[in-house]
Design a protein around this motif. Structure first.
Motif, short mmCIF file in Angstrom:
data_model
loop_
_atom_site.label_atom_id
_atom_site.label_comp_id
_atom_site.label_asym_id
_atom_site.label_seq_id
_atom_site.Cartn_x
_atom_site.Cartn_y
_atom_site.Cartn_z
N GLY A 44 0.60 -1.29 -0.05
CA GLY A 44 -0.03 0.09 0.04
C GLY A 44 0.82 1.22 -0.07
N ALA A 45 2.09 1.23 0.29
CA ALA A 45 2.93 2.34 0.36
C ALA A 45 3.67 2.63 -0.87
N LEU A 46 3.54 1.71 -1.82
CA LEU A 46 4.12 1.86 -3.03
C LEU A 46 3.23 2.10 -4.33
N ARG A 47 3.48 2.83 -5.41
CA ARG A 47 2.71 3.02 -6.55
C ARG A 47 3.46 2.44 -7.79
N LEU A 48 3.03 1.93 -8.72
CA LEU A 48 3.79 1.46 -9.98
C LEU A 48 3.20 2.11 -11.12
N ALA A 49 3.89 2.68 -11.92
CA ALA A 49 3.26 3.34 -13.33
C ALA A 49 3.85 2.81 -14.36
N ILE A 50 3.41 1.97 -15.26
CA ILE A 50 3.72 1.36 -16.30
C ILE A 50 3.43 2.08 -17.61
N GLY A 51 4.51 2.47 -18.35
CA GLY A 51 4.32 3.27 -19.61
C GLY A 51 4.70 2.45 -20.55
N GLY A 52 4.75 3.47 -21.62
CA GLY A 52 5.10 2.72 -23.04
C GLY A 52 6.49 2.53 -23.28
N SER A 53 7.36 3.12 -22.25
CA SER A 53 8.83 2.84 -22.50
C SER A 53 9.35 2.77 -21.27
N ARG A 54 10.86 2.41 -21.11
CA ARG A 54 11.59 2.46 -19.88
C ARG A 54 11.58 3.75 -19.08
N ARG A 55 11.39 4.78 -19.90
CA ARG A 55 11.49 6.21 -19.20
C ARG A 55 10.26 6.34 -18.47
N THR A 56 9.10 5.91 -19.00
CA THR A 56 7.76 5.98 -18.18
C THR A 56 7.28 5.05 -17.38
N THR A 57 8.11 3.85 -17.08
CA THR A 57 7.83 2.71 -16.38
C THR A 57 8.60 2.91 -14.82
N PHE A 58 7.99 3.12 -13.92
CA PHE A 58 8.75 3.37 -12.47
C PHE A 58 7.82 3.16 -11.35
N TYR A 59 8.46 3.11 -10.23
CA TYR A 59 7.71 2.94 -9.00
C TYR A 59 8.02 4.24 -8.04
N SER A 60 7.22 4.36 -7.28
CA SER A 60 7.30 5.42 -6.36
C SER A 60 6.98 5.23 -5.04
N PHE A 61 7.22 6.21 -4.02
CA PHE A 61 6.92 6.00 -2.47
C PHE A 61 7.53 7.03 -1.97
N THR A 62 7.03 7.32 -0.56
CA THR A 62 7.33 8.33 0.18
C THR A 62 8.34 7.76 1.24
N CYS A 63 9.50 8.35 1.38
CA CYS A 63 10.60 7.73 2.39
C CYS A 63 10.04 8.01 4.05
N PRO A 64 9.90 7.11 4.73
CA PRO A 64 9.01 7.23 5.97
C PRO A 64 10.12 7.78 7.13
N GLU A 65 11.50 7.87 6.60
CA GLU A 65 12.33 8.53 7.44
C GLU A 65 12.41 9.95 7.28
N CYS A 66 12.59 10.59 6.07
CA CYS A 66 12.67 11.83 5.58
C CYS A 66 11.30 12.56 4.95
N GLY A 67 10.54 11.78 4.59
CA GLY A 67 9.27 12.27 3.84
C GLY A 67 9.76 12.68 2.47
N ALA A 68 10.80 12.32 1.76
CA ALA A 68 11.03 12.62 0.41
C ALA A 68 10.27 11.76 -0.51
N SER A 69 9.87 12.45 -1.62
CA SER A 69 8.93 11.51 -2.48
C SER A 69 10.13 10.89 -3.64
N VAL A 70 10.03 9.34 -3.60
CA VAL A 70 11.22 8.98 -4.21
C VAL A 70 10.58 8.15 -5.43
N ARG A 71 11.12 8.50 -6.71
CA ARG A 71 10.66 7.78 -7.81
C ARG A 71 11.91 7.06 -8.42
N LYS A 72 11.78 5.70 -8.70
CA LYS A 72 12.75 5.01 -9.28
C LYS A 72 12.42 4.12 -10.60
#
Length: 93
Positions: A44-72
């Protein structure tokens, strides 16, 4: 990004290969590039976006330690693990 299964088990497993009826909650190991913290997140803490290319396919989450929005970036194996583990997925055309 690697999944673990069961409360506190810490043993890696592939969610898609495990029997959903016998598998416990899945937690995914992750790290924050901003604060360098390492932690486990449930699906539930992760989101996955699947796009038409490698650049548009990523997962994201908010760091529970510092609150940063992370996208990988998410390659094929990460997509398999996250979808098999019940992570909410958005597909774009």
């Amino acid at each position: 990004m690697s999944p673990t299964s069961g409360p506190g088990s810490g043993s890696p497993t592939t969610p898609a290969a495990a029997d959903p009826a016998t598998r416990g909650p899945v937690a995914f190991k992750a790290a924050c590039p901003d604060c360098q913290a390492r932690f486990e997140l449930d699906a539930g803490a992760l989101r996955l976006a699947i796009g038409g290319s490698r650049r548009t396919t990523f997962y994201s989450f908010t760091c529970p330690e510092c609150g940063a929005s992370v996208r990988k970036p998410a390659g094929e194996r990460i997509v398999e693990l996250l979808t098999g583990g019940g992570v909410s997925t958005l597909r774009s055309i």
